[in-house]
Design a protein around this motif. Sequence first.
Motif, PDB file in Angstrom:
ATOM      1  N   SER A  21       0.814  -1.222   0.000  1.00 49.08           N
ATOM      2  CA  SER A  21       0.000   0.000   0.000  1.00 49.08           C
ATOM      3  C   SER A  21       0.850   1.276   0.000  1.00 49.08           C
ATOM      4  O   SER A  21       0.433   2.307  -0.519  1.00 49.08           O
ATOM      5  N   TRP A  22       2.040   1.229   0.565  1.00 48.75           N
ATOM      6  CA  TRP A  22       2.892   2.437   0.624  1.00 48.75           C
ATOM      7  C   TRP A  22       4.355   2.002   0.691  1.00 48.75           C
ATOM      8  O   TRP A  22       4.719   1.179   1.529  1.00 48.75           O
ATOM      9  N   VAL A  23       5.153   2.562  -0.170  1.00 49.20           N
ATOM     10  CA  VAL A  23       6.609   2.351  -0.110  1.00 49.20           C
ATOM     11  C   VAL A  23       7.271   3.685  -0.398  1.00 49.20           C
ATOM     12  O   VAL A  23       6.875   4.400  -1.321  1.00 49.20           O
ATOM     13  N   GLY A  24       8.268   4.036   0.364  1.00 52.18           N
ATOM     14  CA  GLY A  24       8.931   5.313   0.122  1.00 52.18           C
ATOM     15  C   GLY A  24       9.897   5.647   1.229  1.00 52.18           C
ATOM     16  O   GLY A  24      10.507   4.760   1.833  1.00 52.18           O
ATOM     17  N   MET A  25      10.037   6.939   1.502  1.00 52.48           N
ATOM     18  CA  MET A  25      10.996   7.415   2.493  1.00 52.48           C
ATOM     19  C   MET A  25      10.308   8.375   3.469  1.00 52.48           C
ATOM     20  O   MET A  25       9.477   9.187   3.053  1.00 52.48           O
ATOM     21  N   GLU A  26      10.710   8.286   4.711  1.00 55.52           N
ATOM     22  CA  GLU A  26      10.202   9.215   5.738  1.00 55.52           C
ATOM     23  C   GLU A  26      11.358  10.038   6.287  1.00 55.52           C
ATOM     24  O   GLU A  26      12.502   9.588   6.284  1.00 55.52           O
ATOM     25  N   GLY A  27      11.036  11.238   6.759  1.00 55.24           N
ATOM     26  CA  GLY A  27      12.047  12.060   7.443  1.00 55.24           C
ATOM     27  C   GLY A  27      13.068  12.697   6.520  1.00 55.24           C
ATOM     28  O   GLY A  27      14.217  12.924   6.916  1.00 55.24           O
ATOM     29  N   ILE A  28      12.669  13.034   5.286  1.00 55.05           N
ATOM     30  CA  ILE A  28      13.604  13.684   4.352  1.00 55.05           C
ATOM     31  C   ILE A  28      13.681  15.174   4.686  1.00 55.05           C
ATOM     32  O   ILE A  28      12.660  15.865   4.737  1.00 55.05           O
ATOM     33  N   ALA A  43       9.904  15.702   4.858  1.00 56.93           N
ATOM     34  CA  ALA A  43       8.967  15.116   3.891  1.00 56.93           C
ATOM     35  C   ALA A  43       8.912  13.608   4.055  1.00 56.93           C
ATOM     36  O   ALA A  43       9.925  12.965   4.355  1.00 56.93           O
ATOM     37  N   SER A  44       7.720  13.065   3.866  1.00 50.33           N
ATOM     38  CA  SER A  44       7.547  11.622   3.683  1.00 50.33           C
ATOM     39  C   SER A  44       7.002  11.463   2.279  1.00 50.33           C
ATOM     40  O   SER A  44       5.952  12.022   1.951  1.00 50.33           O
ATOM     41  N   ALA A  45       7.719  10.723   1.443  1.00 47.87           N
ATOM     42  CA  ALA A  45       7.337  10.581   0.043  1.00 47.87           C
ATOM     43  C   ALA A  45       7.169   9.106  -0.254  1.00 47.87           C
ATOM     44  O   ALA A  45       8.026   8.294   0.114  1.00 47.87           O
ATOM     45  N   GLY A  46       6.071   8.750  -0.920  1.00 48.75           N
ATOM     46  CA  GLY A  46       5.871   7.332  -1.203  1.00 48.75           C
ATOM     47  C   GLY A  46       4.916   7.099  -2.354  1.00 48.75           C
ATOM     48  O   GLY A  46       4.248   8.026  -2.833  1.00 48.75           O
ATOM     49  N   VAL A  47       4.875   5.869  -2.800  1.00 49.96           N
ATOM     50  CA  VAL A  47       3.898   5.428  -3.806  1.00 49.96           C
ATOM     51  C   VAL A  47       3.387   4.061  -3.372  1.00 49.96           C
ATOM     52  O   VAL A  47       4.010   3.391  -2.534  1.00 49.96           O
ATOM     53  N   SER A  48       2.272   3.677  -3.957  1.00 50.08           N
ATOM     54  CA  SER A  48       1.817   2.291  -3.753  1.00 50.08           C
ATOM     55  C   SER A  48       2.617   1.413  -4.726  1.00 50.08           C
ATOM     56  O   SER A  48       3.019   1.892  -5.790  1.00 50.08           O
TER      57      SER A  48
END
Length: 298
Positions: A21-28, A43-48
């Motif tokens: 459901s969500w993959v990405g990076m947190e705390g950028i 920033a927290s950036a992600g996509v499914s």
Amino acid sequence: MNKQPLEDIAASPSTRLGTLSWVGMEGIALPLKVAGQAIAARASAGVSLDDPTARGIHMSRLYLALAELEDQELSLPLVAAVLDAFLESHEGLAKRAFLDLEGEALLRRPALISPLSGWKTYPFTLRCRRDAQGLHAILELSVGYSSTCPCSAALARQLIQQAFDEDFTEMPVTRESVRAWLGSDQGVLATPHSQRSQAHLAVRLDAGRDALPLLALVDRVERALGTALQTAVKRVDEQAFALANGQNLMFCEDAARRLHHALRDQPGLEGFSLRVVHAESLHAHDAVARSQWNWQEA
Ligand SMILES: Nc1nc2c(ncn2[C@@H]2O[C@H](COP(=O)(O)OP(=O)(O)OP(=O)(O)O)[C@@H](O)[C@H]2O)c(=O)[nH]1
């Protein structure tokens, strides 16, 4: 330097199948511009990950797309463009893109009476999602204020009346003697308790509007409560603050109702949830009230 082609593990098939459901990076760490001020944000950036066979997403593509946000005033079209870039760079892999931006807006606020002003921070998180239905944006914002207990104020007034009865037994009472008494410590022998309080808002934004209504929301909330925390303060401002508190006695229920009505009148909101917290000086615990309109918890 290694001249061999670099192995791309993310592009290889996964041995274990499944969508995520969500993959990405947190705390950028990311510099943003909010209400005209440069701020340090996260920033927290992600996509499914919708291709069950793909091993991984391309983290670097999300990271690099964030650069678009750096030097321009934060707005919904800007965030939408970044989310589009997330999806375009993950064609065939992702159907939904997510971006959360968290920081503290830095706003200059004027004093109540004197011509002074100073800076105040307002913690916020902008939570955005792009999917087949379009852009969804929720702005969370915290605003500090002062609240004075109406019950405590009534009890204090009662004590002042009792003291008056005890101190003024001789008739006639003169205007001068009452005036002098009111100006003495005896005249205000009891004071109501007041506390530094917090309004936490989450508002669903109309994605068709460009500007982020952060400053408008802060202004509306502070106006509705009447007792905003101050920055630069001279005695003339402190006296005006004392008057504002006396004229805006508030239980947490009162504050929540004031904010509910104020937010209902704010254009560009599709729903909201609010929570007010009075960090009681009477108790070691907090008094809390919540309210929502057109809101479903995620
Ligand atoms: N997908 C994924 N990548 C990770 C993770 N942890 C670190 N990375 C690294 O993130 C880096 C960037 O990934 P990509 O965006 O695919 O990098 P790239 O293959 O050089 O870039 P493209 O050519 O655009 O695909 C890689 O070196 C990954 O090893 C993880 O948990 N998942």
